[in-house]
Design a protein around this motif. Structure first.
Motif, mmCIF file in Angstrom:
data_model
loop_
_atom_site.group_PDB
_atom_site.id
_atom_site.type_symbol
_atom_site.label_atom_id
_atom_site.label_comp_id
_atom_site.label_asym_id
_atom_site.label_seq_id
_atom_site.Cartn_x
_atom_site.Cartn_y
_atom_site.Cartn_z
ATOM 1 N N UNK A 238 -64.257 -67.502 148.103
ATOM 2 C CA UNK A 238 -62.808 -67.099 148.881
ATOM 3 C C UNK A 238 -62.583 -66.715 147.110
ATOM 4 N N UNK A 239 -63.168 -67.104 146.334
ATOM 5 C CA UNK A 239 -62.666 -66.654 144.467
ATOM 6 C C UNK A 239 -63.739 -65.203 143.947
ATOM 7 N N UNK A 240 -62.988 -65.173 143.387
ATOM 8 C CA UNK A 240 -63.344 -63.352 142.904
ATOM 9 C C UNK A 240 -64.915 -63.656 141.972
ATOM 10 N N UNK A 241 -66.033 -62.923 142.254
ATOM 11 C CA UNK A 241 -67.062 -63.561 141.287
ATOM 12 C C UNK A 241 -66.689 -62.572 140.085
ATOM 13 N N UNK A 242 -66.881 -63.670 138.607
ATOM 14 C CA UNK A 242 -66.202 -63.016 137.289
ATOM 15 C C UNK A 242 -67.547 -62.572 136.524
ATOM 16 N N UNK A 243 -67.496 -61.218 136.183
ATOM 17 C CA UNK A 243 -69.206 -61.312 135.345
ATOM 18 C C UNK A 243 -68.743 -61.268 134.499
ATOM 19 N N UNK A 244 -69.877 -61.282 134.026
ATOM 20 C CA UNK A 244 -69.408 -61.142 131.855
ATOM 21 C C UNK A 244 -71.141 -60.456 131.772
ATOM 22 N N UNK A 245 -70.561 -59.773 129.992
ATOM 23 C CA UNK A 245 -71.524 -58.791 129.901
ATOM 24 C C UNK A 245 -71.212 -58.738 127.844
ATOM 25 N N UNK B 51 -64.484 -59.389 146.152
ATOM 26 C CA UNK B 51 -63.249 -59.058 144.816
ATOM 27 C C UNK B 51 -63.977 -59.605 143.207
ATOM 28 N N UNK B 52 -63.754 -58.327 142.021
ATOM 29 C CA UNK B 52 -64.444 -58.685 141.494
ATOM 30 C C UNK B 52 -64.211 -58.662 139.907
ATOM 31 N N UNK B 53 -64.590 -59.563 139.025
ATOM 32 C CA UNK B 53 -62.751 -59.526 137.252
ATOM 33 C C UNK B 53 -64.496 -59.315 136.272
ATOM 34 N N UNK B 54 -64.181 -58.188 135.703
ATOM 35 C CA UNK B 54 -65.064 -57.822 134.873
ATOM 36 C C UNK B 54 -64.880 -58.725 133.350
ATOM 37 N N UNK B 55 -65.326 -59.249 132.666
ATOM 38 C CA UNK B 55 -65.231 -60.065 131.175
ATOM 39 C C UNK B 55 -66.432 -59.037 130.323
ATOM 40 N N UNK B 56 -65.867 -59.449 129.100
ATOM 41 C CA UNK B 56 -66.917 -59.335 127.870
ATOM 42 C C UNK B 56 -66.142 -60.107 126.681
#
Length: 251
Positions: A21-28, A78-83
């Protein structure tokens, strides 16, 4: 072209996503045509990644993070993008792609590196965004937050030194970028080895962190990545990440 040995075998597979139930958080780290690293992609690959993510996930805007936290998760995939690190290639290459695709990101920067050129032992000279670049990101709806001061792994620092790293970065960001969020991404994804008082309310790890609900572990939020040079894995990653919601939303 600069390539580095893969370190992915040392970590859990990227298919491991978030708590249910929590957004996947991607990091680049980089969006650059010439750098090969497990968290770096070419501009073409980044464009393809956002296109495919957009078909499977809602793009979580950074300003929606507080609502997700207060609401106990997100109702759909849902997805959160981070750098991390604030490299100039992100401003140059990733920003126009994100704007065209309708994504906004969280940019974690080490305040002592802003505006500098880093001499990386493998990747060579790496430019970091300037304060003007970071202010422009904020103006365009992105969020800037802390990656501490000097980008040293917290696992090798004592509690007082970690606190100094955090407090100085918080102070500099508040002065230079009003509106920057008091969030932290641990340098190298490594949390402190000892308890530290005064950490920001949200702290983001890496693929090394456990998959726990944000409200249960707000200082240990897990992030994962898309295998940059293995696009054949992208479908399995996205399928597994969607399993954090109901089976009816999984493909």
């Amino acid at each position: 072209m600069v390539s580095e040995p893969s370190r992915t075998s040392l970590f859990p597979p990227p298919q491991v996503g978030s708590a249910p139930g929590w957004p996947v958080v991607l990091y680049f780290h980089h969006v650059d045509p010439d750098i090969r690293h497990y968290t770096s992609v070419t501009p073409a690959a980044f464009d393809a990644a956002l296109a495919r993510l957009g078909e499977r996930f809602a793009a979580l805007a950074p300003e929606a993070v507080d609502g997700v936290l207060g609401g106990g998760g997100h109702p759909g995939p849902s997805c959160l993008v981070t750098f991390d690190d604030g490299y100039a290639d992100v401003f140059e290459h990733a920003l126009p792609i994100m704007e065209r695709r309708g994504w906004r990101a969280v940019h974690f920067v080490s305040v002592d590196l802003v505006g500098t050129v880093e001499e990386h032992p493998v990747r060579g000279p790496l430019r970091h965004m300037t304060w003007d670049d970071l202010a422009e990101l904020q103006r365009r709806g992105h969020v800037v937050a802390s990656h501490a001061s000097t980008h040293r792994p917290f696992s090798g620092l004592g509690a007082q030194e970690v606190r100094r790293e955090v407090d100085r970065a918080r102070s500099v960001l508040a002065e230079r970028l009003p509106g920057a969020r008091d969030w932290l991404a641990y340098p190298f994804g490594e949390p402190p080895r000892d308890p530290v008082a005064g950490l920001p309310p949200l702290c983001f790890g890496s693929v090394k962190a456990p998959a726990l609900a944000w409200d249960a572990a707000p200082r240990e939020i897990r992030r994962t990545y898309l295998p940059a040079d293995e696009q054949g894995q992208w479908e399995s990653c996205m399928t597994e990440w969607r399993r954090a919601w109901t089976p009816s939303t999984s493909h």
